[in-house]
Structures are given as structure tokens and as C-alpha cells.
Write a protein that holds these residues in place. Structure first.
Motif, PDB file in Angstrom:
ATOM      1  N   MET A 136       3.215  -2.924   2.509  1.00 50.21           N
ATOM      2  CA  MET A 136       2.980  -1.637   3.097  1.00 50.21           C
ATOM      3  C   MET A 136       2.492  -0.672   2.241  1.00 50.21           C
ATOM      4  O   MET A 136       1.758   0.272   2.301  1.00 50.21           O
ATOM      5  CB  MET A 136       4.580  -1.270   3.546  1.00 50.21           C
ATOM      6  N   ILE A 137       3.023  -0.643   0.913  1.00 51.78           N
ATOM      7  CA  ILE A 137       2.625   0.208  -0.109  1.00 51.78           C
ATOM      8  C   ILE A 137       1.112  -0.081  -0.708  1.00 51.78           C
ATOM      9  O   ILE A 137       0.525   0.813  -0.903  1.00 51.78           O
ATOM     10  CB  ILE A 137       3.483  -0.321  -1.640  1.00 51.78           C
ATOM     11  N   PHE A 138       0.578  -1.357  -0.450  1.00 53.33           N
ATOM     12  CA  PHE A 138      -0.862  -1.348  -0.900  1.00 53.33           C
ATOM     13  C   PHE A 138      -1.683  -0.593   0.265  1.00 53.33           C
ATOM     14  O   PHE A 138      -2.649  -0.122  -0.069  1.00 53.33           O
ATOM     15  CB  PHE A 138      -1.073  -2.895  -0.836  1.00 53.33           C
ATOM     16  N   LEU A 139      -1.372  -1.065   1.552  1.00 55.08           N
ATOM     17  CA  LEU A 139      -1.829  -0.207   2.619  1.00 55.08           C
ATOM     18  C   LEU A 139      -1.842   1.253   2.701  1.00 55.08           C
ATOM     19  O   LEU A 139      -2.712   2.019   2.939  1.00 55.08           O
ATOM     20  CB  LEU A 139      -1.618  -0.666   4.059  1.00 55.08           C
ATOM     21  N   GLY A 140      -0.817   1.820   2.422  1.00 56.14           N
ATOM     22  CA  GLY A 140      -0.678   3.137   2.071  1.00 56.14           C
ATOM     23  C   GLY A 140      -1.580   3.745   1.013  1.00 56.14           C
ATOM     24  O   GLY A 140      -2.166   4.825   0.712  1.00 56.14           O
ATOM     25  N   LEU A 159      -6.701   6.569  -0.778  1.00 55.13           N
ATOM     26  CA  LEU A 159      -7.573   6.596  -1.605  1.00 55.13           C
ATOM     27  C   LEU A 159      -8.698   6.928  -0.719  1.00 55.13           C
ATOM     28  O   LEU A 159     -10.027   7.499  -1.096  1.00 55.13           O
ATOM     29  CB  LEU A 159      -7.795   5.217  -2.114  1.00 55.13           C
ATOM     30  N   LEU A 160      -8.874   6.432   0.568  1.00 58.21           N
ATOM     31  CA  LEU A 160     -10.011   6.826   1.467  1.00 58.21           C
ATOM     32  C   LEU A 160     -10.033   8.037   1.886  1.00 58.21           C
ATOM     33  O   LEU A 160     -10.704   8.860   2.107  1.00 58.21           O
ATOM     34  CB  LEU A 160      -9.649   5.964   3.117  1.00 58.21           C
ATOM     35  N   ALA A 161      -8.768   8.789   2.035  1.00 57.11           N
ATOM     36  CA  ALA A 161      -8.761  10.360   2.424  1.00 57.11           C
ATOM     37  C   ALA A 161      -9.074  10.968   1.232  1.00 57.11           C
ATOM     38  O   ALA A 161      -9.929  11.962   1.499  1.00 57.11           O
ATOM     39  CB  ALA A 161      -7.216  10.532   2.935  1.00 57.11           C
ATOM     40  N   VAL A 162      -8.633  10.539   0.245  1.00 56.31           N
ATOM     41  CA  VAL A 162      -9.164  11.347  -0.997  1.00 56.31           C
ATOM     42  C   VAL A 162     -10.731  11.294  -1.403  1.00 56.31           C
ATOM     43  O   VAL A 162     -11.305  12.363  -1.463  1.00 56.31           O
ATOM     44  CB  VAL A 162      -8.408  10.776  -2.463  1.00 56.31           C
ATOM     45  N   LEU A 174      -1.666  11.648   5.392  1.00 53.99           N
ATOM     46  CA  LEU A 174      -0.322  11.720   5.501  1.00 53.99           C
ATOM     47  C   LEU A 174       0.336  10.321   5.978  1.00 53.99           C
ATOM     48  O   LEU A 174       1.459  10.110   5.525  1.00 53.99           O
ATOM     49  CB  LEU A 174      -0.027  12.755   6.622  1.00 53.99           C
ATOM     50  N   ALA A 175      -0.451   9.564   6.705  1.00 49.91           N
ATOM     51  CA  ALA A 175      -0.055   8.326   6.991  1.00 49.91           C
ATOM     52  C   ALA A 175       0.169   7.368   5.839  1.00 49.91           C
ATOM     53  O   ALA A 175       0.978   6.486   5.682  1.00 49.91           O
ATOM     54  CB  ALA A 175      -0.858   7.425   8.201  1.00 49.91           C
ATOM     55  N   GLY A 176      -0.832   7.582   4.918  1.00 49.74           N
ATOM     56  CA  GLY A 176      -0.675   6.688   3.656  1.00 49.74           C
ATOM     57  C   GLY A 176       0.408   7.095   2.867  1.00 49.74           C
ATOM     58  O   GLY A 176       1.025   6.119   2.294  1.00 49.74           O
ATOM     59  N   LEU A 177       0.618   8.477   2.461  1.00 44.63           N
ATOM     60  CA  LEU A 177       1.821   8.741   1.793  1.00 44.63           C
ATOM     61  C   LEU A 177       3.151   8.342   2.440  1.00 44.63           C
ATOM     62  O   LEU A 177       4.130   7.883   1.691  1.00 44.63           O
ATOM     63  CB  LEU A 177       1.737  10.529   1.781  1.00 44.63           C
ATOM     64  N   TRP A 178       3.209   8.518   3.928  1.00 48.99           N
ATOM     65  CA  TRP A 178       4.340   7.941   4.568  1.00 48.99           C
ATOM     66  C   TRP A 178       4.778   6.443   4.199  1.00 48.99           C
ATOM     67  O   TRP A 178       5.737   5.976   4.124  1.00 48.99           O
ATOM     68  CB  TRP A 178       4.242   8.057   6.080  1.00 48.99           C
ATOM     69  N   MET A 179       3.487   5.718   4.308  1.00 45.28           N
ATOM     70  CA  MET A 179       3.434   4.178   4.149  1.00 45.28           C
ATOM     71  C   MET A 179       3.994   3.934   2.515  1.00 45.28           C
ATOM     72  O   MET A 179       4.709   3.117   2.255  1.00 45.28           O
ATOM     73  CB  MET A 179       2.327   3.445   4.251  1.00 45.28           C
ATOM     74  N   LEU A 180       3.337   4.719   1.420  1.00 44.35           N
ATOM     75  CA  LEU A 180       3.933   4.583   0.269  1.00 44.35           C
ATOM     76  C   LEU A 180       5.397   4.817   0.005  1.00 44.35           C
ATOM     77  O   LEU A 180       6.057   4.307  -0.748  1.00 44.35           O
ATOM     78  CB  LEU A 180       3.101   5.489  -0.828  1.00 44.35           C
ATOM     79  N   SER A 181       5.889   5.877   0.450  1.00 45.72           N
ATOM     80  CA  SER A 181       7.256   6.471   0.359  1.00 45.72           C
ATOM     81  C   SER A 181       8.009   5.282   1.029  1.00 45.72           C
ATOM     82  O   SER A 181       9.306   4.917   0.524  1.00 45.72           O
ATOM     83  CB  SER A 181       7.458   7.752   0.857  1.00 45.72           C
ATOM     84  N   SER A 182       7.916   4.990   2.592  1.00 48.29           N
ATOM     85  CA  SER A 182       8.642   4.047   2.993  1.00 48.29           C
ATOM     86  C   SER A 182       8.755   2.455   2.298  1.00 48.29           C
ATOM     87  O   SER A 182       9.749   2.103   2.473  1.00 48.29           O
ATOM     88  CB  SER A 182       8.409   3.914   4.473  1.00 48.29           C
ATOM     89  N   GLY A 183       7.694   2.344   1.902  1.00 44.00           N
ATOM     90  CA  GLY A 183       7.620   1.090   1.167  1.00 44.00           C
ATOM     91  C   GLY A 183       8.207   0.883  -0.072  1.00 44.00           C
ATOM     92  O   GLY A 183       9.162   0.095  -0.532  1.00 44.00           O
ATOM     93  N   ALA A 184       8.257   2.187  -0.969  1.00 42.69           N
ATOM     94  CA  ALA A 184       8.958   2.331  -2.051  1.00 42.69           C
ATOM     95  C   ALA A 184      10.435   2.315  -1.918  1.00 42.69           C
ATOM     96  O   ALA A 184      11.126   1.716  -2.569  1.00 42.69           O
ATOM     97  CB  ALA A 184       8.664   3.518  -2.538  1.00 42.69           C
ATOM     98  N   ARG A 185      10.980   3.121  -0.575  1.00 43.32           N
ATOM     99  CA  ARG A 185      12.478   2.782  -0.400  1.00 43.32           C
ATOM    100  C   ARG A 185      12.690   1.645   0.103  1.00 43.32           C
ATOM    101  O   ARG A 185      13.872   1.290  -0.408  1.00 43.32           O
ATOM    102  CB  ARG A 185      12.584   4.162   1.040  1.00 43.32           C
ATOM    103  N   ARG A 186      12.054   1.057   0.647  1.00 44.57           N
ATOM    104  CA  ARG A 186      12.541  -0.576   1.246  1.00 44.57           C
ATOM    105  C   ARG A 186      12.649  -1.460  -0.183  1.00 44.57           C
ATOM    106  O   ARG A 186      13.532  -1.929  -0.199  1.00 44.57           O
ATOM    107  CB  ARG A 186      11.450  -0.971   2.284  1.00 44.57           C
ATOM    108  N   THR A 187      11.508  -1.153  -0.875  1.00 44.16           N
ATOM    109  CA  THR A 187      11.676  -1.998  -2.229  1.00 44.16           C
ATOM    110  C   THR A 187      13.044  -1.751  -2.987  1.00 44.16           C
ATOM    111  O   THR A 187      13.625  -2.616  -3.417  1.00 44.16           O
ATOM    112  CB  THR A 187      10.421  -1.875  -3.001  1.00 44.16           C
ATOM    113  N   ALA A 188      13.258  -0.450  -3.281  1.00 44.53           N
ATOM    114  CA  ALA A 188      14.494  -0.039  -3.963  1.00 44.53           C
ATOM    115  C   ALA A 188      15.812  -0.496  -3.269  1.00 44.53           C
ATOM    116  O   ALA A 188      16.609  -0.993  -3.736  1.00 44.53           O
ATOM    117  CB  ALA A 188      14.358   1.475  -3.890  1.00 44.53           C
TER     118      ALA A 188
END
Length: 141
Positions: A1-5, A10-13, A53-67
Motif C-alpha cells: 500500500m505504501i508503494f502504490l501511494g 509521484l504521478l500527481a507531482v 490526496l489518495a496517494g498521501l492517504w495510502m502512504l499514511s495508512s500503510g505507515a500506520r499499519r506497519t507501525a
């Protein structure tokens, strides 16, 4: 999920960089030419913002799940370690109790007369002579 985020961010940027570097509203992407009016440009910007926003959400939720998984794993390891320590302490206590019981049973041991000589053959051993697993209390010579 972190990778997809990360890919979505990167696509949006990349889309934002493409828009800011062009001087006109004509964009060439993968060999196709796009010329957008104001409404289409607004919608493209809204889609780009949604992807970001979807990418940032995926990054944060993936990081929370990993933690959370790491925290759970650390707690499980600590619990297992304390369980092992508890079992080792119980084992030591049982060994001490067994040694005390064994010492209490061994207390009235009679000494074998010193005149008996070992001839190399198996000689008769008195019935009160006991063998001990560790060998330190073996009174046969």
C-alpha cells in the motif's frame, strides 16, 4: 500500500511539474497532443489533486499499519521472553526442590567399610549403596 501511494504521489507531482513548465495550454504526452480549455484544465487539476490526496492517504495508512504490526510483534516478543523467563525460574525452583528432597533421602547413608579392595571384578554391593546420576555421591570405589 505504501508503494502504490508513493506511485500516485509521484504521478500527481509529475502532472503538476508538466503543467508548470509549459507556457501554453498545449501539452504533448506520449506522442499525443492535448489542448485544454479552462474547464478541462480545472478538471485535470481536480483529478490531479484527488490522486495526490489518495496517494498521501495510502502512504499514511500503510505507515500506520506497519507501525502497528511492529508494535504488536514487539509486544509478542516481550511476552514470549517473559514467559520463557518465568518457565526457567519455575524449572530452577523445581530443580532446587528435587535436590532438597534427594538430599533428605540420602542423609542416612551408611559408609562402606574401607577394608574392601577392588579386584577389578564386579563384587557384591550392599543394598544400602545407591548410585546417583551425577556420580558425586557414588560410594562404590
Amino acid at each position: 500500500m505504501i508503494f502504490l501511494g508513493l506511485v500516485l504521489v509521484l504521478l500527481a507531482v509529475g502532472a503538476g511539474v508538466l503543467v508548470f513548465t509549459e507556457e501554453s495550454s498545449r501539452y504533448i504526452l506520449f506522442g499525443y497532443t492535448f489542448e485544454l480549455n479552462q474547464v478541462e484544465m480545472f478538471l485535470a487539476g481536480a483529478v490531479t489533486a484527488a490522486v495526490l490526496l489518495a496517494g498521501l492517504w495510502m502512504l499514511s495508512s500503510g505507515a500506520r499499519r506497519t507501525a502497528k504490526q511492529r508494535r504488536s510483534l514487539r509486544d509478542q516478543r516481550a511476552e514470549a521472553s517473559s514467559r520463557v523467563a518465568r518457565l526457567e525460574e519455575e524449572k530452577r525452583e523445581l530443580e532446587r526442590r528435587l535436590e532438597r528432597e534427594h538430599a533428605a533421602k540420602q542423609a542416612p547413608v551408611k559408609q562402606v567399610p574401607a577394608q574392601r579392595e577392588h579386584t577389578g571384578r564386579h563384587s557384591a554391593v550392599p543394598e544400602d549403596d545407591r548410585l546417583v546420576a551425577r556420580g558425586s555421591e557414588d560410594i562404590r570405589r
